[in-house]
Design a protein around this motif. Structure first.
Motif, PDB file in Angstrom:
ATOM      1  N   LYS A 105       0.837  -1.191   0.000  1.00 59.71           N
ATOM      2  CA  LYS A 105       0.000   0.000   0.000  1.00 59.71           C
ATOM      3  C   LYS A 105       0.876   1.245   0.000  1.00 59.71           C
ATOM      4  O   LYS A 105       2.033   1.210   0.433  1.00 59.71           O
ATOM      5  CB  LYS A 105      -0.903   0.016   1.238  1.00 59.71           C
ATOM      6  N   VAL A 106       0.306   2.345  -0.429  1.00 55.94           N
ATOM      7  CA  VAL A 106       1.025   3.611  -0.455  1.00 55.94           C
ATOM      8  C   VAL A 106       1.432   4.010   0.961  1.00 55.94           C
ATOM      9  O   VAL A 106       2.528   4.538   1.177  1.00 55.94           O
ATOM     10  CB  VAL A 106       0.172   4.717  -1.124  1.00 55.94           C
ATOM     11  N   GLN A 107       0.584   3.734   1.932  1.00 55.69           N
ATOM     12  CA  GLN A 107       0.924   4.110   3.307  1.00 55.69           C
ATOM     13  C   GLN A 107       2.146   3.346   3.811  1.00 55.69           C
ATOM     14  O   GLN A 107       2.946   3.885   4.575  1.00 55.69           O
ATOM     15  CB  GLN A 107      -0.261   3.922   4.238  1.00 55.69           C
ATOM     16  N   ASN A 108       2.330   2.086   3.344  1.00 55.11           N
ATOM     17  CA  ASN A 108       3.538   1.349   3.703  1.00 55.11           C
ATOM     18  C   ASN A 108       4.775   1.998   3.093  1.00 55.11           C
ATOM     19  O   ASN A 108       5.812   2.113   3.747  1.00 55.11           O
ATOM     20  CB  ASN A 108       3.451  -0.104   3.239  1.00 55.11           C
ATOM     21  N   VAL A 109       4.653   2.408   1.854  1.00 57.30           N
ATOM     22  CA  VAL A 109       5.781   3.045   1.165  1.00 57.30           C
ATOM     23  C   VAL A 109       6.138   4.368   1.852  1.00 57.30           C
ATOM     24  O   VAL A 109       7.319   4.678   2.046  1.00 57.30           O
ATOM     25  CB  VAL A 109       5.454   3.258  -0.329  1.00 57.30           C
ATOM     26  N   LEU A 110       5.124   5.144   2.237  1.00 55.57           N
ATOM     27  CA  LEU A 110       5.397   6.405   2.932  1.00 55.57           C
ATOM     28  C   LEU A 110       6.066   6.175   4.280  1.00 55.57           C
ATOM     29  O   LEU A 110       6.972   6.922   4.667  1.00 55.57           O
ATOM     30  CB  LEU A 110       4.109   7.212   3.111  1.00 55.57           C
ATOM     31  N   MET A 111       5.662   5.134   4.989  1.00 56.47           N
ATOM     32  CA  MET A 111       6.308   4.838   6.270  1.00 56.47           C
ATOM     33  C   MET A 111       7.763   4.444   6.063  1.00 56.47           C
ATOM     34  O   MET A 111       8.650   4.884   6.801  1.00 56.47           O
ATOM     35  CB  MET A 111       5.570   3.727   7.017  1.00 56.47           C
ATOM     36  N   ILE A 112       8.022   3.632   5.036  1.00 50.70           N
ATOM     37  CA  ILE A 112       9.406   3.245   4.746  1.00 50.70           C
ATOM     38  C   ILE A 112      10.220   4.479   4.373  1.00 50.70           C
ATOM     39  O   ILE A 112      11.380   4.612   4.775  1.00 50.70           O
ATOM     40  CB  ILE A 112       9.445   2.158   3.659  1.00 50.70           C
ATOM     41  N   PHE A 113       9.620   5.402   3.633  1.00 50.30           N
ATOM     42  CA  PHE A 113      10.319   6.642   3.282  1.00 50.30           C
ATOM     43  C   PHE A 113      10.650   7.448   4.540  1.00 50.30           C
ATOM     44  O   PHE A 113      11.761   7.976   4.666  1.00 50.30           O
ATOM     45  CB  PHE A 113       9.477   7.480   2.319  1.00 50.30           C
ATOM     46  N   ILE A 114       9.720   7.522   5.471  1.00 52.64           N
ATOM     47  CA  ILE A 114       9.980   8.230   6.732  1.00 52.64           C
ATOM     48  C   ILE A 114      11.114   7.546   7.485  1.00 52.64           C
ATOM     49  O   ILE A 114      12.016   8.204   8.022  1.00 52.64           O
ATOM     50  CB  ILE A 114       8.693   8.312   7.586  1.00 52.64           C
ATOM     51  N   TYR A 115      11.108   6.202   7.518  1.00 50.78           N
ATOM     52  CA  TYR A 115      12.189   5.481   8.178  1.00 50.78           C
ATOM     53  C   TYR A 115      13.535   5.762   7.512  1.00 50.78           C
ATOM     54  O   TYR A 115      14.555   5.914   8.188  1.00 50.78           O
ATOM     55  CB  TYR A 115      11.916   3.976   8.189  1.00 50.78           C
ATOM     56  N   LEU A 116      13.543   5.833   6.182  1.00 55.32           N
ATOM     57  CA  LEU A 116      14.789   6.141   5.472  1.00 55.32           C
ATOM     58  C   LEU A 116      15.308   7.535   5.816  1.00 55.32           C
ATOM     59  O   LEU A 116      16.518   7.736   5.963  1.00 55.32           O
ATOM     60  CB  LEU A 116      14.579   6.016   3.959  1.00 55.32           C
ATOM     61  N   GLU A 117      14.408   8.498   5.944  1.00 53.99           N
ATOM     62  CA  GLU A 117      14.820   9.857   6.326  1.00 53.99           C
ATOM     63  C   GLU A 117      15.444   9.855   7.726  1.00 53.99           C
ATOM     64  O   GLU A 117      16.436  10.529   7.966  1.00 53.99           O
ATOM     65  CB  GLU A 117      13.626  10.812   6.282  1.00 53.99           C
ATOM     66  N   ILE A 118      14.867   9.085   8.638  1.00 49.86           N
ATOM     67  CA  ILE A 118      15.425   9.003   9.990  1.00 49.86           C
ATOM     68  C   ILE A 118      16.802   8.340   9.943  1.00 49.86           C
ATOM     69  O   ILE A 118      17.739   8.794  10.608  1.00 49.86           O
ATOM     70  CB  ILE A 118      14.470   8.253  10.937  1.00 49.86           C
ATOM     71  N   MET A 119      16.935   7.284   9.120  1.00 48.78           N
ATOM     72  CA  MET A 119      18.237   6.630   8.991  1.00 48.78           C
ATOM     73  C   MET A 119      19.283   7.591   8.422  1.00 48.78           C
ATOM     74  O   MET A 119      20.431   7.617   8.885  1.00 48.78           O
ATOM     75  CB  MET A 119      18.124   5.388   8.110  1.00 48.78           C
ATOM     76  N   GLN A 120      18.900   8.389   7.432  1.00 52.93           N
ATOM     77  CA  GLN A 120      19.823   9.375   6.876  1.00 52.93           C
ATOM     78  C   GLN A 120      20.235  10.386   7.936  1.00 52.93           C
ATOM     79  O   GLN A 120      21.400  10.786   8.008  1.00 52.93           O
ATOM     80  CB  GLN A 120      19.183  10.109   5.700  1.00 52.93           C
ATOM     81  N   MET A 121      19.287  10.807   8.745  1.00 50.72           N
ATOM     82  CA  MET A 121      19.573  11.792   9.785  1.00 50.72           C
ATOM     83  C   MET A 121      20.592  11.226  10.780  1.00 50.72           C
ATOM     84  O   MET A 121      21.544  11.914  11.166  1.00 50.72           O
ATOM     85  CB  MET A 121      18.267  12.180  10.488  1.00 50.72           C
TER      86      MET A 121
END
Length: 129
Positions: free
Chosen positions: A42-58
């Protein structure tokens, strides 16, 4: 004495950043395994993974530079609010307030970019891959 306190707080800070990274990796893995086991992405899963990636980058930038750029929490906030508006039951003025919050975060990002141009400052040095 002050140097010892600084070293202790620095050690604790780095340890907690590692804990955050571990938690985010766990949550990202959980999100991916849920999508695979359910057979539905689902799109909401993809958005959550994107948020997790941003946190990992930070966290990665913190370990390479010792600083956390302000823009990453702003990006994370924008995506989290957009995800909330898109996939939760939000009605009436609440949706307007959440949209205004996203606009304020976007305005803060524009102000940061403008400030960086005014002082001829580059963004944080990203690690070489």
């Amino acid at each position: 004495m002050n140097n010892m306190i600084y070293q202790l707080t620095s050690f604790i800070e780095k340890g907690l950043h590692l804990v955050i990274l571990g938690m985010v990796l766990f949550l990202c893995g959980y999100e991916i395994s849920y999508a695979i086991s359910s057979g539905i992405i689902k799109v909401q899963n993809v958005l959550m993974i994107f948020i997790y990636l941003e946190i990992m980058q930070m966290v990665t930038i913190f370990f390479s530079t010792g600083k956390i750029p302000v823009r990453y929490p702003l990006y994370i906030g924008m995506f989290a609010l957009a995800r909330h508006i898109s996939f939760e039951t939000v009605a009436g003025l609440d949706s307007l307030y959440l949209s205004a919050s996203i606009a304020l975060l976007a305005l803060a990002l524009v102000a940061l970019a403008h400030r960086d141009r005014l002082v001829n400052k580059k963004g944080p040095e990203l690690p070489k891959l």
